[in-house]
Design a protein around this motif. Sequence first.
Motif, PDB file in Angstrom:
ATOM      1  N   MET A   1      38.856  40.821  31.496  1.00 19.25           N
ATOM      2  CA  MET A   1      37.942  41.127  32.590  1.00 19.25           C
ATOM      3  C   MET A   1      37.201  39.910  33.134  1.00 19.25           C
ATOM      4  O   MET A   1      36.533  40.001  34.170  1.00 19.25           O
ATOM      5  CB  MET A   1      36.903  42.162  32.135  1.00 19.25           C
ATOM      6  CG  MET A   1      37.468  43.519  31.792  1.00 19.25           C
ATOM      7  SD  MET A   1      38.552  44.197  33.062  1.00 19.25           S
ATOM      8  CE  MET A   1      37.529  44.081  34.512  1.00 19.25           C
ATOM      9  N   GLU A   2      37.296  38.773  32.499  1.00 19.14           N
ATOM     10  CA  GLU A   2      36.397  37.666  32.817  1.00 19.14           C
ATOM     11  C   GLU A   2      36.438  37.232  34.279  1.00 19.14           C
ATOM     12  O   GLU A   2      35.410  37.161  34.956  1.00 19.14           O
ATOM     13  CB  GLU A   2      36.689  36.473  31.911  1.00 19.14           C
ATOM     14  CG  GLU A   2      35.735  35.328  32.114  1.00 19.14           C
ATOM     15  CD  GLU A   2      35.882  34.247  31.069  1.00 19.14           C
ATOM     16  OE1 GLU A   2      35.112  33.279  31.140  1.00 19.14           O
ATOM     17  OE2 GLU A   2      36.760  34.360  30.193  1.00 19.14           O
ATOM     18  N   ALA A   3      37.612  36.916  34.799  1.00 18.68           N
ATOM     19  CA  ALA A   3      37.694  36.406  36.175  1.00 18.68           C
ATOM     20  C   ALA A   3      37.272  37.452  37.189  1.00 18.68           C
ATOM     21  O   ALA A   3      36.534  37.168  38.140  1.00 18.68           O
ATOM     22  CB  ALA A   3      39.114  35.925  36.467  1.00 18.68           C
ATOM     23  N   ALA A   4      37.717  38.693  37.003  1.00 16.71           N
ATOM     24  CA  ALA A   4      37.435  39.746  37.984  1.00 16.71           C
ATOM     25  C   ALA A   4      35.973  40.160  37.987  1.00 16.71           C
ATOM     26  O   ALA A   4      35.444  40.604  39.016  1.00 16.71           O
ATOM     27  CB  ALA A   4      38.319  40.954  37.706  1.00 16.71           C
ATOM     28  N   ASN A   5      35.291  40.037  36.845  1.00 18.36           N
ATOM     29  CA  ASN A   5      33.910  40.496  36.787  1.00 18.36           C
ATOM     30  C   ASN A   5      32.955  39.635  37.614  1.00 18.36           C
ATOM     31  O   ASN A   5      31.938  40.147  38.105  1.00 18.36           O
ATOM     32  CB  ASN A   5      33.421  40.532  35.338  1.00 18.36           C
ATOM     33  CG  ASN A   5      33.657  41.872  34.669  1.00 18.36           C
ATOM     34  OD1 ASN A   5      34.031  42.845  35.317  1.00 18.36           O
ATOM     35  ND2 ASN A   5      33.441  41.926  33.371  1.00 18.36           N
ATOM     36  N   GLU A   6      33.229  38.353  37.745  1.00 13.92           N
ATOM     37  CA  GLU A   6      32.286  37.483  38.452  1.00 13.92           C
ATOM     38  C   GLU A   6      31.975  37.992  39.864  1.00 13.92           C
ATOM     39  O   GLU A   6      30.799  38.137  40.223  1.00 13.92           O
ATOM     40  CB  GLU A   6      32.820  36.049  38.491  1.00 13.92           C
ATOM     41  CG  GLU A   6      32.877  35.381  37.122  1.00 13.92           C
ATOM     42  CD  GLU A   6      31.514  35.278  36.462  1.00 13.92           C
ATOM     43  OE1 GLU A   6      30.540  34.959  37.158  1.00 13.92           O
ATOM     44  OE2 GLU A   6      31.432  35.529  35.247  1.00 13.92           O
ATOM     45  N   PRO A   7      32.974  38.267  40.719  1.00 13.21           N
ATOM     46  CA  PRO A   7      32.633  38.775  42.053  1.00 13.21           C
ATOM     47  C   PRO A   7      32.067  40.186  42.036  1.00 13.21           C
ATOM     48  O   PRO A   7      31.323  40.570  42.951  1.00 13.21           O
ATOM     49  CB  PRO A   7      33.969  38.715  42.814  1.00 13.21           C
ATOM     50  CG  PRO A   7      35.009  38.738  41.754  1.00 13.21           C
ATOM     51  CD  PRO A   7      34.421  38.005  40.592  1.00 13.21           C
ATOM     52  N   VAL A   8      32.384  40.972  41.016  1.00 14.20           N
ATOM     53  CA  VAL A   8      31.784  42.305  40.908  1.00 14.20           C
ATOM     54  C   VAL A   8      30.298  42.182  40.594  1.00 14.20           C
ATOM     55  O   VAL A   8      29.464  42.885  41.181  1.00 14.20           O
ATOM     56  CB  VAL A   8      32.516  43.148  39.841  1.00 14.20           C
ATOM     57  CG1 VAL A   8      31.780  44.461  39.588  1.00 14.20           C
ATOM     58  CG2 VAL A   8      33.946  43.426  40.279  1.00 14.20           C
ATOM     59  N   PHE A   9      29.944  41.265  39.692  1.00 15.41           N
ATOM     60  CA  PHE A   9      28.530  41.008  39.423  1.00 15.41           C
ATOM     61  C   PHE A   9      27.808  40.611  40.716  1.00 15.41           C
ATOM     62  O   PHE A   9      26.725  41.112  41.027  1.00 15.41           O
ATOM     63  CB  PHE A   9      28.362  39.868  38.414  1.00 15.41           C
ATOM     64  CG  PHE A   9      28.831  40.168  37.014  1.00 15.41           C
ATOM     65  CD1 PHE A   9      28.986  41.463  36.550  1.00 15.41           C
ATOM     66  CD2 PHE A   9      29.111  39.122  36.146  1.00 15.41           C
ATOM     67  CE1 PHE A   9      29.407  41.724  35.261  1.00 15.41           C
ATOM     68  CE2 PHE A   9      29.539  39.362  34.853  1.00 15.41           C
ATOM     69  CZ  PHE A   9      29.688  40.665  34.406  1.00 15.41           C
ATOM     70  N   GLU A  10      28.411  39.705  41.457  1.00 14.95           N
ATOM     71  CA  GLU A  10      27.774  39.194  42.676  1.00 14.95           C
ATOM     72  C   GLU A  10      27.607  40.300  43.721  1.00 14.95           C
ATOM     73  O   GLU A  10      26.569  40.381  44.394  1.00 14.95           O
ATOM     74  CB  GLU A  10      28.592  38.039  43.235  1.00 14.95           C
ATOM     75  CG  GLU A  10      28.568  36.799  42.341  1.00 14.95           C
ATOM     76  CD  GLU A  10      29.535  35.725  42.803  1.00 14.95           C
ATOM     77  OE1 GLU A  10      30.156  35.906  43.881  1.00 14.95           O
ATOM     78  OE2 GLU A  10      29.680  34.712  42.087  1.00 14.95           O
ATOM     79  N   ALA A  11      28.626  41.142  43.859  1.00  5.39           N
ATOM     80  CA  ALA A  11      28.524  42.230  44.831  1.00  5.39           C
ATOM     81  C   ALA A  11      27.427  43.216  44.437  1.00  5.39           C
ATOM     82  O   ALA A  11      26.684  43.718  45.297  1.00  5.39           O
ATOM     83  CB  ALA A  11      29.872  42.955  44.942  1.00  5.39           C
ATOM     84  N   PHE A  12      27.308  43.483  43.147  1.00 11.54           N
ATOM     85  CA  PHE A  12      26.240  44.378  42.683  1.00 11.54           C
ATOM     86  C   PHE A  12      24.873  43.757  42.949  1.00 11.54           C
ATOM     87  O   PHE A  12      23.937  44.447  43.389  1.00 11.54           O
ATOM     88  CB  PHE A  12      26.413  44.674  41.202  1.00 11.54           C
ATOM     89  CG  PHE A  12      25.329  45.551  40.619  1.00 11.54           C
ATOM     90  CD1 PHE A  12      25.188  46.869  41.034  1.00 11.54           C
ATOM     91  CD2 PHE A  12      24.458  45.060  39.662  1.00 11.54           C
ATOM     92  CE1 PHE A  12      24.189  47.687  40.501  1.00 11.54           C
ATOM     93  CE2 PHE A  12      23.457  45.867  39.124  1.00 11.54           C
ATOM     94  CZ  PHE A  12      23.322  47.184  39.552  1.00 11.54           C
ATOM     95  N   GLN A  13      24.748  42.456  42.733  1.00 10.48           N
ATOM     96  CA  GLN A  13      23.477  41.777  42.972  1.00 10.48           C
ATOM     97  C   GLN A  13      23.096  41.783  44.451  1.00 10.48           C
ATOM     98  O   GLN A  13      21.922  41.670  44.798  1.00 10.48           O
ATOM     99  CB  GLN A  13      23.544  40.348  42.443  1.00 10.48           C
ATOM    100  CG  GLN A  13      23.566  40.290  40.919  1.00 10.48           C
ATOM    101  CD  GLN A  13      23.907  38.913  40.390  1.00 10.48           C
ATOM    102  OE1 GLN A  13      24.723  38.191  40.962  1.00 10.48           O
ATOM    103  NE2 GLN A  13      23.285  38.534  39.280  1.00 10.48           N
TER     104      GLN A  13
END
Length: 348
Positions: free
Chosen positions: A41-53
Motif C-alpha cells: 500500500m505504500e506508494a498508493a497511500n501517499e496521494p490518498v492521504f493528501e486527498a483526504f487532507q
Amino acid sequence: MKKTIKATVAGLTGVLALTACTSAGGSESKDSLSVVAFSVMEAANEPVFEAFQDSDAGEDIEFAASYGASGDQSRAVVDGKDADYVHFSLETDVTRLVGEGLVAEDWKEATPTNGIATSSVVVFVVREGNPLGVDSWDDLAQDDIEIVTPNPGSSGAARWNILAAWAHIVGNGGTEDEAKEFVSQLLANTPALPASGREATSAFVEGDQDVLLSYENEAILAKQNGEAIDYVVPTDTLLIENPAAVTVDAKDGAEDFLEFVTSAEAQEIYAGFGFRPVAGVDGVELPEVEGANDPADPFPAPEQLFTIDGDFGGWGEAAEKFFADGEDGEPLGIIPTLIEESGADAQE
C-alpha cells in the motif's frame, strides 16, 4: 475524456524497497493518525492521504504510516504497536485484532464494502516481452521455470498466490491430491520465499527469475516505474480483497479516513495505482491506468474468477486448513507442510 492517473514516485529504490516506517502529511506525533498497513500500500497511500487532507474532514489530520508484511504488521499491533487505522492483506490479520479486543467485532459493518478497502487479482509477472510465453498456471509447473512468491508465514500476498494455484486445480475438477502435487511443483520451482509482497517484487526486478506471482497492482506499479516487465492475467485466478478497520481507541479522524478510503474519490486514486475498485462503492469513474496492459480498459474480467468465500468457505476455514502453523501440538496446515517438504528458503 477519461482521466489518466500515474504513480508519481521516485523509482524502485524508494518505492519497491520495503519501508519499515514512513510519515506522510507531517511528522509523527501523538496527534498523527497511525496507519499500519501491508507493504504493497505504500506508494498508493501517499496521494490518498493528501486527498483526504484536502477535504473538510481531513484538513487538520496528519499521518504516521508503517508498512511491512501483513501478518507481521498485525502481530506487531497485538504486541503494542500504535495503530489507529489498519489495512491488511488478509481478513485474518484483522480478526486477530478483534480477538485481542483491539478492533470491534462489527468492523465489517463500518463501510458499504463489508470492510474491504482495496482489491486486485493474482497475476503472473514476467520479463518484458514474455520470452518464455507464460500464459497459464500449467506453464508454471514446468521444470525449467523459476518462480518468486513471498512467504505465506508472513505475507498475505503469498497466501492469495498459493490459493489461486490451488483453485486452478480444484476449481477445474481436480482432486485435492492433484492440487497438492501441483502446488508442490510450484514450490519446487521457487528457491526462496521473500518475507513480503513488496520484497518479492524487489527480488524479481533485481534478479533473473522467470515469473513472479503477485498482485495485479504490483505489476502495474512496477511498469509505471519503468521496470522491464510485463504481466499476464490468467484465464482463471483469485479475487484479492484487502480489509481495513479502525481500532477501538483510535484518534479522532480515523473513522472519517476509513469512510474516505471507501469513497469513489479514493477508489479512483487507488485504481490509478492498479487496484481494482471495490464492490459496493458507487460512482467510481475508472481512470486510464498507465502501466496496465490496456490503459483504457485496465481491469479485464478473467474467464473464471475464484473467491475466498465462494470457493474456500471464507478465511476462517481457509486459514486453518491451509496455513495453520502447528502451535500447541496442532497439525501443520497443508501449505506449511508442502513448504517443509520442498526445502524452499522461507525468509522472515
